[in-house]
Design an enzyme around this catalytic site. Structure first.
Site, PDB file in Angstrom:
ATOM      1  N   ASP A 134      45.178 -33.099 -22.046  1.00 26.98           N
ATOM      2  CA  ASP A 134      44.624 -32.246 -20.988  1.00 26.98           C
ATOM      3  C   ASP A 134      44.944 -32.728 -19.578  1.00 26.98           C
ATOM      4  OD1 ASP A 134      43.141 -30.045 -19.980  1.00 26.98           O
ATOM      5  OD2 ASP A 134      41.400 -31.319 -19.709  1.00 26.98           O
ATOM      6  N   CYS A 188      50.568 -11.108 -31.595  1.00 26.72           N
ATOM      7  CA  CYS A 188      49.476 -10.352 -30.969  1.00 26.72           C
ATOM      8  C   CYS A 188      49.702  -8.847 -31.138  1.00 26.72           C
ATOM      9  CB  CYS A 188      49.382 -10.678 -29.472  1.00 26.72           C
ATOM     10  SG  CYS A 188      48.346 -12.096 -29.072  1.00 26.72           S
ATOM     11  N   CYS A 194      41.437  -9.001 -25.572  1.00 23.22           N
ATOM     12  CA  CYS A 194      41.043 -10.073 -24.647  1.00 23.22           C
ATOM     13  C   CYS A 194      41.250  -9.655 -23.200  1.00 23.22           C
ATOM     14  CB  CYS A 194      41.808 -11.354 -24.962  1.00 23.22           C
ATOM     15  SG  CYS A 194      43.606 -11.228 -24.813  1.00 23.22           S
ATOM     16  N   CYS A 198      37.980  -9.250 -20.579  1.00 23.55           N
ATOM     17  CA  CYS A 198      37.803 -10.327 -19.609  1.00 23.55           C
ATOM     18  C   CYS A 198      36.880  -9.851 -18.476  1.00 23.55           C
ATOM     19  CB  CYS A 198      39.148 -10.764 -19.033  1.00 23.55           C
ATOM     20  SG  CYS A 198      39.005 -12.053 -17.764  1.00 23.55           S
ATOM     21  N   CYS A 214      39.283 -16.603 -12.990  1.00 26.95           N
ATOM     22  CA  CYS A 214      38.773 -16.961 -14.321  1.00 26.95           C
ATOM     23  C   CYS A 214      37.392 -17.601 -14.221  1.00 26.95           C
ATOM     24  CB  CYS A 214      39.756 -17.915 -14.994  1.00 26.95           C
ATOM     25  SG  CYS A 214      39.199 -18.525 -16.596  1.00 26.95           S
ATOM     26  N   CYS A 240      33.919 -20.420 -20.102  1.00 27.79           N
ATOM     27  CA  CYS A 240      33.743 -19.049 -20.582  1.00 27.79           C
ATOM     28  C   CYS A 240      34.537 -18.892 -21.874  1.00 27.79           C
ATOM     29  CB  CYS A 240      34.232 -18.056 -19.535  1.00 27.79           C
ATOM     30  SG  CYS A 240      34.130 -16.317 -20.054  1.00 27.79           S
ATOM     31  N   CYS A 247      38.773 -12.313 -29.816  1.00 26.63           N
ATOM     32  CA  CYS A 247      40.107 -12.350 -30.425  1.00 26.63           C
ATOM     33  C   CYS A 247      40.017 -12.155 -31.941  1.00 26.63           C
ATOM     34  CB  CYS A 247      40.788 -13.681 -30.109  1.00 26.63           C
ATOM     35  SG  CYS A 247      42.427 -13.842 -30.870  1.00 26.63           S
TER      36      CYS A 247
END
Length: 377
Positions: A134, A188, A194, A198, A214, A240, A247
């Site tokens: 990360d 997808c 999604c 959102c 976001c 979030c 999904c």
């Protein structure tokens, strides 16, 4: 040792230490990602939390010059909370995103990568490795995708066949020529659930995210939350999960790990006790969560906004205490704003009685709290 044999031994050992999926790719530059990042920054989509040097993000050998391969790992995390406490009037609760459930995932992933590196070193004593999770410079998602751990969905997450999007990602640069795995083809299809769901239209439809819109990013900022997002975050304290929850690829998936211990009362905490919590109390209660990395200030701001979202009248005494006593202007201002939102015209006399003694930035929130209420629904 034969490299194919070593690769299989690494895979087998990875599964023994709690790595749910593992893939291999070359240490070649991520040229396609570089072009996307240049465009991403040009559009102003970047959050500011990621590495800003695009070359470092896309050229693995700048981090480890001897690198020949990258090992990508995925560790699934739980997405269902058993015995979750209810948020009810008079006892409202917030929530942390699922990626922050349990011990900070950076520690979880580093431990697994360290164990994996030690195993490889036991087989090849002079091996060179460098692990990242990360906060490393490489893009975890780009590495995972190229290593065959999944494809990047429209929600921007790597979708793994076994784990869906509910996984932590990490990688290890290594100076061994492991044969690369094949990539998984995007599936997808025509699904845009999604993107459609959102809350802030942060997903731009092609797997890219406008981080500035976001909610996951917004909950981690430290300043005043922009007006247009205050009623979008609801009772989210950190992160979030909406684009993951909706999904279809995540249906029926819930992974458990021995070192991810779920604490319902901490992951869905009462909002009011958060308002005046000391730094010591915050660290003792929430310090082990990834969601605590920015400190208590964003969490407290979000808790105040959540109380306004719920129109929680019972919290007014605590909100008044924060508005009158907290040394931080942003927190005071948000508290005055919330009081106005909850009480409406009834708050006017109280708010304005403190107006002349406040800083200009707080005064703006006071007025906004009284005027914005009509536009919130």
């Amino acid at each position: 040792m034969d490299i194919l044999t070593l690769k299989q031994e690494v895979i087998d050992y990875a599964h023994q230490i709690g790595i749910d999926d593992i893939g291999f790719t070359t240490a070649d530059p991520f040229d396609e990602l570089k072009n996307k990042l240049i465009e991403y920054h040009a559009k102003g989509y970047a959050s500011g939390f990621e590495e800003s040097d695009i070359n470092l993000r896309t050229e693995p050998k700048l981090s480890l010059p001897s690198a020949q391969s990258i090992i990508a790992i995925a560790v699934g995390y739980p997405n269902k909370l058993q015995n979750a406490p209810k948020s009810v009037r008079g006892d409202r609760r917030g929530m942390f995103a699922r990626a922050s459930w349990g011990q900070d995932y950076h520690s979880i992933m580093r431990r697994r990568l360290d164990d994996l590196a030690a195993f490889i070193q036991s087989k090849v004593p002079d091996v060179e490795t460098m692990s990242m999770v990360d906060t490393g410079v490489l893009s975890d998602r780009a590495v995972a995708e190229r290593a065959g751990l999944g494809f990047t969905g429209r929600n921007g997450f790597v979708i793994n066949p076994k784990l869906g999007t509910w996984s932590y990602l990490g990688e290890m640069l290594v100076n061994l020529p492991f044969p690369p795995d094949e990539q998984i083809i995007d599936s997808c299809g025509d699904c845009t659930i999604c993107v459609d769901r959102c809350p802030t239209s942060a997903l731009v439809g092609d797997g890219q995210l406008n981080s500035q819109k976001c909610i996951s990013f917004l909950t981690q900022t430290k300043g005043y939350l922009k007006d247009e997002y205050r009623y979008k975050i609801g009772n989210r304290l950190y992160g979030c999960d909406t684009c993951q929850q909706v999904c279809p690829k995540n249906r029926g998936i819930n992974t458990e790990q021995d070192d991810i211990i779920l604490e319902p009362d901490i992951l869905k905490p009462r909002l009011v006790p958060l308002l005046q919590m000391s730094n010591k109390e915050f660290k003792a209660t929430y310090g082990h969560l990834a969601g605590a990395w920015r400190g208590k200030k964003p969490i407290q701001r979000n808790a105040i906004i959540a109380l306004a979202h719920f129109e929680e009248v019972s919290a007014i005494p605590e909100l008044k205490a924060v508005a009158e006593e907290d040394p931080r202007p942003m927190i005071r201002g948000t508290a005055f704003w919330a009081i106005g939102q909850i009480l409406g015209d009834e708050a006017k006399d109280y708010v304005m009685s403190h107006y002349d003694n406040e800083l200009e930035e707080v005064q703006k929130e006071m007025v906004k709290g009284l005027e914005m209420r009509r536009q919130k629904r």
